[in-house]
Design an enzyme around this catalytic site. Structure first.
Site, mmCIF file in Angstrom:
data_model
loop_
_atom_site.group_PDB
_atom_site.id
_atom_site.type_symbol
_atom_site.label_atom_id
_atom_site.label_comp_id
_atom_site.label_asym_id
_atom_site.label_seq_id
_atom_site.Cartn_x
_atom_site.Cartn_y
_atom_site.Cartn_z
ATOM 1 N N HIS A 13 0.728 -1.325 0.104
ATOM 2 C CA HIS A 13 0.462 0.193 -0.062
ATOM 3 C C HIS A 13 1.241 0.932 0.133
ATOM 4 O O HIS A 13 1.351 1.546 1.177
ATOM 5 C CB HIS A 13 -0.878 0.229 1.368
ATOM 6 C CG HIS A 13 -1.534 1.429 1.230
ATOM 7 N ND1 HIS A 13 -2.446 1.355 1.829
ATOM 8 C CD2 HIS A 13 -1.457 2.400 0.239
ATOM 9 C CE1 HIS A 13 -3.279 2.327 1.727
ATOM 10 N NE2 HIS A 13 -2.714 3.101 1.239
ATOM 11 N N HIS A 15 1.442 4.499 -2.633
ATOM 12 C CA HIS A 15 1.038 5.830 -3.949
ATOM 13 C C HIS A 15 2.570 6.119 -4.438
ATOM 14 O O HIS A 15 3.184 6.765 -4.090
ATOM 15 C CB HIS A 15 0.345 6.622 -3.273
ATOM 16 C CG HIS A 15 -0.696 6.119 -3.187
ATOM 17 N ND1 HIS A 15 -2.343 5.836 -3.304
ATOM 18 C CD2 HIS A 15 -1.305 5.472 -1.862
ATOM 19 C CE1 HIS A 15 -3.542 5.315 -2.900
ATOM 20 N NE2 HIS A 15 -2.112 5.638 -1.739
ATOM 21 N N HIS A 192 -9.317 1.422 -1.267
ATOM 22 C CA HIS A 192 -9.171 1.921 -0.025
ATOM 23 C C HIS A 192 -10.416 1.872 0.385
ATOM 24 O O HIS A 192 -11.563 2.402 -0.306
ATOM 25 C CB HIS A 192 -8.370 3.419 -0.379
ATOM 26 C CG HIS A 192 -7.631 3.959 -0.809
ATOM 27 N ND1 HIS A 192 -6.341 2.865 -1.783
ATOM 28 C CD2 HIS A 192 -6.562 4.318 -0.255
ATOM 29 C CE1 HIS A 192 -5.373 3.353 -1.453
ATOM 30 N NE2 HIS A 192 -5.143 4.707 -0.915
ATOM 31 N N GLU A 195 -11.060 4.060 6.175
ATOM 32 C CA GLU A 195 -10.010 5.204 6.233
ATOM 33 C C GLU A 195 -10.724 6.847 6.566
ATOM 34 O O GLU A 195 -10.619 7.569 7.914
ATOM 35 C CB GLU A 195 -9.150 5.651 5.519
ATOM 36 C CG GLU A 195 -7.811 7.086 5.644
ATOM 37 C CD GLU A 195 -7.237 7.416 4.274
ATOM 38 O OE1 GLU A 195 -6.490 7.711 4.755
ATOM 39 O OE2 GLU A 195 -7.705 7.111 3.276
ATOM 40 N N ASP A 273 2.260 4.005 2.114
ATOM 41 C CA ASP A 273 1.277 4.738 1.260
ATOM 42 C C ASP A 273 1.622 6.221 1.086
ATOM 43 O O ASP A 273 1.620 5.848 0.183
ATOM 44 C CB ASP A 273 0.016 5.203 2.812
ATOM 45 C CG ASP A 273 -1.534 6.152 2.248
ATOM 46 O OD1 ASP A 273 -1.507 5.651 1.476
ATOM 47 O OD2 ASP A 273 -1.885 6.281 3.181
ATOM 48 N N ASP A 274 2.719 7.178 1.831
ATOM 49 C CA ASP A 274 3.060 8.094 0.963
ATOM 50 C C ASP A 274 3.683 8.804 1.811
ATOM 51 O O ASP A 274 4.025 9.868 2.257
ATOM 52 C CB ASP A 274 2.074 9.434 1.135
ATOM 53 C CG ASP A 274 0.928 8.941 0.011
ATOM 54 O OD1 ASP A 274 1.485 8.565 -1.256
ATOM 55 O OD2 ASP A 274 0.191 9.231 0.961
#
Length: 330
Positions: A13, A15, A192, A195, A273-274
């Site tokens: 997961h 991006h 997704h 969240e 994630d990021d």
């Protein structure tokens, strides 16, 4: 001290839009005459999910050439290698990339060139999960799936959907047909959910979108029956604890449900994630969680194994990573 970099693992997961390097973005701006959105030290600054997504649109808008995309892909694989990742599934959302809206196939090809060059140089292999944005229409979703079905690019392993659940409202019914077609075309399905929405988003991901993996999914903890369903069906959650804290889903790791979900039998993995935008690494996320929940080596090994098993790597590669993981010692 536990060697989380040496731990054989996957990242499932993450991006690509969250892995930019500030120097590259600034170089893009200089080449195209684009004013910076903020000084260098605040280039990746955002204070909520809405601002975060707007920032992604601006950052991606600075990438205008095939070479820029290929370089980004190569550097992504390098980043994974530095964290000891053996395989990664990376999400790309074409809606964030304004100069590629009419050439998604070309964008995929450019990323593929960078990933292929990186793998040839010894960096880990990468699968591409092409994502819808929650605000898109059902027709736009089907159009993307048809494009992916037409080009059948070997790099593309899955259809995804991301974006702000709270702002978009319930979108499972809107995208159900696109995800059905994606499954029929042989694509995996990762969603997704759970969240910015509650557990209902996770339930829709399973019931309406046929998700075989869920990105985040943490708020399933609010529905014991849903937790039981995830455990029974062994649907893996790609959890990003540092991201959840940064974006205000939970106040602290002590409040985070990753360990409770794990203990309930839900397959969970740790992800970033990021990482550029959140200033973190995968090894830092493992270390923070291991300390917060007093995980021993066997628990850490199980979490890493889940990351590999939940990935879209080919079976032979999974087997090799899991063999190495069995020999891992902290």
């Amino acid at each position: 001290m536990t060697d989380f970099i040496g731990l054989p693992k996957a990242e499932v997961h993450i991006h690509i839009e969250g892995c930019f390097e500030a120097d590259d973005v600034i170089a893009n701006c200089e080449a195209a005459g684009i004013p910076l959105r903020a000084p260098r030290d605040r280039l990746f600054e955002a204070h909520d999910l809405k601002g975060f997504l707007e920032m992604l649109d601006w950052l991606c808008g600075t990438f205008r050439t095939r070479e820029q995309l290929a370089t980004t892909a190569y550097k992504f694989a390098q980043r994974m290698g530095r964290s000891g990742v053996r395989y990664a599934d990376v999400i790309v959302n074409p809606t964030h990339w304004p100069h590629w809206h009419k050439d998604i196939a070309g964008m995929i090809d450019a990323f593929d060139a960078g990933f292929a060059a990186a793998e040839q140089d010894g960096h880990p292999p990468v699968g591409l999960c092409v994502s819808l944005l929650r605000t898109q229409s059902a027709a736009e979703a089907i159009e993307l799936v048809e494009l992916l079905g037409d080009i059948r690019h070997r790099r593309v392993v899955a259809l995804s959907v991301d974006g702000n659940e709270a702002a978009a409202g319930r979108t499972g019914p809107r995208f159900a047909e696109a995800f059905r077609r994606a499954g029929a075309a042989g694509l995996r399905r990762t969603v997704h959910a759970g969240e910015s929405s509650g557990p209902e988003g996770v339930r829709d991901a399973i019931d309406l979108l046929g998700a075989d993996r869920i990105d985040h999914g943490v708020r399933a903890i609010e529905d014991p029956e849903l937790v039981d369903l995830l455990a029974r069906k062994q649907i893996a959650l790609g959890i990003c604890p540092v991201s959840n804290l940064a974006l205000g889903v939970y106040r602290s790791l002590a409040d985070h449900p990753i360990d409770a979900l794990r203990k309930a039998g839900v397959p969970v993995s740790i992800n970033t994630d990021d990482p550029s935008l959140l200033d973190t690494t995968l090894e830092a996320s493992y270390a923070a969680c291991a300390e917060a929940f007093a995980w021993d080596d066997e628990t850490i090994r199980q979490l890493a194994a889940t990351s590999v098993q939940a990935s879209y790597a080919d079976p032979a590669l999974k087997a090799r990573i899991l063999t190495d993981l069995a020999d891992w010692r902290s």
